[in-house]
Scaffold this motif. Sequence first.
Motif, PDB file in Angstrom:
ATOM      1  N   ALA A   5       0.801  -1.217   0.000  1.00  0.00           N
ATOM      2  CA  ALA A   5       0.000   0.000   0.000  1.00  0.00           C
ATOM      3  C   ALA A   5       0.842   1.279   0.000  1.00  0.00           C
ATOM      4  CB  ALA A   5      -0.916   0.017   1.220  1.00  0.00           C
ATOM      5  N   ALA A   6       2.148   1.193   0.216  1.00  0.00           N
ATOM      6  CA  ALA A   6       2.979   2.392   0.311  1.00  0.00           C
ATOM      7  C   ALA A   6       3.337   2.889  -1.080  1.00  0.00           C
ATOM      8  CB  ALA A   6       4.232   2.080   1.106  1.00  0.00           C
ATOM      9  N   PRO A   7       3.438   4.136  -1.319  1.00  0.00           N
ATOM     10  CA  PRO A   7       3.115   5.245  -0.422  1.00  0.00           C
ATOM     11  C   PRO A   7       1.590   5.441  -0.316  1.00  0.00           C
ATOM     12  CG  PRO A   7       3.791   6.149  -2.532  1.00  0.00           C
ATOM     13  CD  PRO A   7       3.932   4.645  -2.624  1.00  0.00           C
ATOM     14  N   ILE A   8       1.165   5.980   0.828  1.00  0.00           N
ATOM     15  CA  ILE A   8      -0.262   6.223   1.061  1.00  0.00           C
ATOM     16  C   ILE A   8      -0.475   7.731   1.053  1.00  0.00           C
ATOM     17  CG2 ILE A   8      -2.213   5.784   2.594  1.00  0.00           C
ATOM     18  CD1 ILE A   8      -0.449   3.655   3.968  1.00  0.00           C
ATOM     19  N   TYR A   9      -1.381   8.200   0.204  1.00  0.00           N
ATOM     20  CA  TYR A   9      -1.649   9.631   0.085  1.00  0.00           C
ATOM     21  C   TYR A   9      -2.823  10.039   0.984  1.00  0.00           C
ATOM     22  CZ  TYR A   9       1.472   9.277  -3.858  1.00  0.00           C
ATOM     23  OH  TYR A   9       2.565   9.037  -4.636  1.00  0.00           O
ATOM     24  N   ARG A  10      -2.764  11.286   1.424  1.00  0.00           N
ATOM     25  CA  ARG A  10      -3.827  11.808   2.281  1.00  0.00           C
ATOM     26  C   ARG A  10      -5.168  11.596   1.587  1.00  0.00           C
ATOM     27  NH1 ARG A  10      -2.569  17.438   3.324  1.00  0.00           N
ATOM     28  NH2 ARG A  10      -1.200  16.688   4.960  1.00  0.00           N
ATOM     29  N   GLY A  11      -6.124  11.031   2.336  1.00  0.00           N
ATOM     30  CA  GLY A  11      -7.460  10.756   1.795  1.00  0.00           C
ATOM     31  C   GLY A  11      -7.635   9.305   1.375  1.00  0.00           C
ATOM     32  N   GLU A  12      -6.534   8.588   1.196  1.00  0.00           N
ATOM     33  CA  GLU A  12      -6.625   7.169   0.819  1.00  0.00           C
ATOM     34  C   GLU A  12      -6.822   6.320   2.073  1.00  0.00           C
ATOM     35  OE1 GLU A  12      -3.082   6.098  -1.306  1.00  0.00           O
ATOM     36  OE2 GLU A  12      -3.754   7.063  -3.155  1.00  0.00           O
ATOM     37  N   PRO A  13      -7.439   5.155   1.927  1.00  0.00           N
ATOM     38  CA  PRO A  13      -7.602   4.258   3.081  1.00  0.00           C
ATOM     39  C   PRO A  13      -6.239   3.884   3.662  1.00  0.00           C
ATOM     40  CG  PRO A  13      -8.931   3.509   1.239  1.00  0.00           C
ATOM     41  CD  PRO A  13      -8.077   4.629   0.729  1.00  0.00           C
ATOM     42  N   GLY A  14      -6.124   3.941   4.992  1.00  0.00           N
ATOM     43  CA  GLY A  14      -4.888   3.598   5.690  1.00  0.00           C
ATOM     44  C   GLY A  14      -4.002   4.792   6.002  1.00  0.00           C
ATOM     45  N   TYR A  15      -4.270   5.951   5.365  1.00  0.00           N
ATOM     46  CA  TYR A  15      -3.439   7.119   5.658  1.00  0.00           C
ATOM     47  C   TYR A  15      -3.775   7.631   7.059  1.00  0.00           C
ATOM     48  CZ  TYR A  15      -1.521  11.813   5.756  1.00  0.00           C
ATOM     49  OH  TYR A  15      -0.822  12.934   6.118  1.00  0.00           O
ATOM     50  N   ARG A  16      -2.741   7.983   7.783  1.00  0.00           N
ATOM     51  CA  ARG A  16      -2.908   8.676   9.057  1.00  0.00           C
ATOM     52  C   ARG A  16      -1.657   9.511   9.285  1.00  0.00           C
ATOM     53  NH1 ARG A  16      -0.915   5.321  13.526  1.00  0.00           N
ATOM     54  NH2 ARG A  16      -0.078   3.424  12.622  1.00  0.00           N
ATOM     55  N   PRO A  17      -1.828  10.652   9.967  1.00  0.00           N
ATOM     56  CA  PRO A  17      -0.706  11.577  10.135  1.00  0.00           C
ATOM     57  C   PRO A  17       0.506  10.955  10.816  1.00  0.00           C
ATOM     58  CG  PRO A  17      -2.770  12.642  10.773  1.00  0.00           C
ATOM     59  CD  PRO A  17      -3.078  11.205  10.510  1.00  0.00           C
ATOM     60  N   GLU A  18       0.300   9.972  11.664  1.00  0.00           N
ATOM     61  CA  GLU A  18       1.432   9.352  12.359  1.00  0.00           C
ATOM     62  C   GLU A  18       2.387   8.654  11.385  1.00  0.00           C
ATOM     63  OE1 GLU A  18      -1.777   8.923  13.230  1.00  0.00           O
ATOM     64  OE2 GLU A  18      -1.862  10.003  15.117  1.00  0.00           O
ATOM     65  N   LEU A  19       1.899   8.251  10.211  1.00  0.00           N
ATOM     66  CA  LEU A  19       2.749   7.585   9.210  1.00  0.00           C
ATOM     67  C   LEU A  19       3.390   8.590   8.249  1.00  0.00           C
ATOM     68  CD1 LEU A  19       0.438   4.539   8.297  1.00  0.00           C
ATOM     69  CD2 LEU A  19       2.341   4.600   9.916  1.00  0.00           C
ATOM     70  N   ASP A  20       2.940   9.859   8.308  1.00  0.00           N
ATOM     71  CA  ASP A  20       3.452  10.907   7.424  1.00  0.00           C
ATOM     72  C   ASP A  20       4.535  11.675   8.177  1.00  0.00           C
ATOM     73  OD1 ASP A  20       3.900  12.822   5.529  1.00  0.00           O
ATOM     74  OD2 ASP A  20       1.827  13.525   5.436  1.00  0.00           O
ATOM     75  N   ALA A  21       5.781  11.266   8.027  1.00  0.00           N
ATOM     76  CA  ALA A  21       6.885  11.813   8.813  1.00  0.00           C
ATOM     77  C   ALA A  21       7.097  13.303   8.600  1.00  0.00           C
ATOM     78  CB  ALA A  21       8.173  11.062   8.493  1.00  0.00           C
ATOM     79  N   ASN A  22       6.934  13.816   7.389  1.00  0.00           N
ATOM     80  CA  ASN A  22       7.208  15.231   7.125  1.00  0.00           C
ATOM     81  C   ASN A  22       5.946  16.048   6.876  1.00  0.00           C
ATOM     82  OD1 ASN A  22       6.583  14.253   4.626  1.00  0.00           O
ATOM     83  ND2 ASN A  22       8.500  14.874   3.637  1.00  0.00           N
ATOM     84  N   SER A  23       4.791  15.472   7.152  1.00  0.00           N
ATOM     85  CA  SER A  23       3.485  16.163   7.049  1.00  0.00           C
ATOM     86  C   SER A  23       3.241  16.774   5.688  1.00  0.00           C
ATOM     87  CB  SER A  23       3.359  17.227   8.136  1.00  0.00           C
ATOM     88  OG  SER A  23       3.489  16.672   9.424  1.00  0.00           O
ATOM     89  N   ASP A  24       3.681  16.079   4.641  1.00  0.00           N
ATOM     90  CA  ASP A  24       3.441  16.608   3.288  1.00  0.00           C
ATOM     91  C   ASP A  24       2.257  15.965   2.598  1.00  0.00           C
ATOM     92  OD1 ASP A  24       4.461  14.083   2.784  1.00  0.00           O
ATOM     93  OD2 ASP A  24       5.965  14.765   1.345  1.00  0.00           O
ATOM     94  N   GLY A  25       1.539  15.091   3.327  1.00  0.00           N
ATOM     95  CA  GLY A  25       0.371  14.452   2.747  1.00  0.00           C
ATOM     96  C   GLY A  25       0.649  13.099   2.133  1.00  0.00           C
ATOM     97  N   VAL A  26       1.891  12.656   2.225  1.00  0.00           N
ATOM     98  CA  VAL A  26       2.253  11.341   1.692  1.00  0.00           C
ATOM     99  C   VAL A  26       2.876  10.546   2.826  1.00  0.00           C
ATOM    100  CG1 VAL A  26       3.577  10.073  -0.056  1.00  0.00           C
ATOM    101  CG2 VAL A  26       2.713  12.388  -0.561  1.00  0.00           C
ATOM    102  N   ALA A  27       2.247   9.450   3.199  1.00  0.00           N
ATOM    103  CA  ALA A  27       2.752   8.605   4.290  1.00  0.00           C
ATOM    104  C   ALA A  27       3.571   7.458   3.697  1.00  0.00           C
ATOM    105  CB  ALA A  27       1.587   8.065   5.117  1.00  0.00           C
ATOM    106  N   CYS A  28       4.539   7.025   4.440  1.00  0.00           N
ATOM    107  CA  CYS A  28       5.389   5.876   4.077  1.00  0.00           C
ATOM    108  C   CYS A  28       6.042   6.055   2.714  1.00  0.00           C
ATOM    109  CB  CYS A  28       4.580   4.575   4.127  1.00  0.00           C
ATOM    110  SG  CYS A  28       3.814   4.270   5.716  1.00  0.00           S
ATOM    111  N   GLU A  29       6.627   7.207   2.480  1.00  0.00           N
ATOM    112  CA  GLU A  29       7.284   7.433   1.185  1.00  0.00           C
ATOM    113  C   GLU A  29       8.698   6.961   1.187  1.00  0.00           C
ATOM    114  OE1 GLU A  29       7.118  11.622   0.299  1.00  0.00           O
ATOM    115  OE2 GLU A  29       7.101  12.136   2.385  1.00  0.00           O
TER     116      GLU A  29
END
Length: 101
Positions: free
Chosen positions: A77-101
Amino acid sequence: MPPPLATAATTTVARPTAVVPTTTVAPPPPPIITTIAPPPPVTTPYVPPPTVDLPRPEAPSPGVYYKNCKAARAAGAAPIYRGEPGYRPELDANSDGVACE
């Protein structure tokens, strides 16, 4: 006996004293002191700072949860974009809207 000697009677007559009216002069009134108040301070009306509408953090999608990015990558599922299932801010290290990049 010889006739009684006439004695002169003396009478004291009080002379009228002149009554001189006296007047009491009042002291002069104290000087009039006028105190001028300082002008009121100049005030400016309070203007609150502009409000900034910050984006609300998105709630994690129900049903899809990745414990960490290693689990998201393992599931493909990585990368997970804001709004997609599984996205949460805790997985977005730099708060750019993309988690697990």
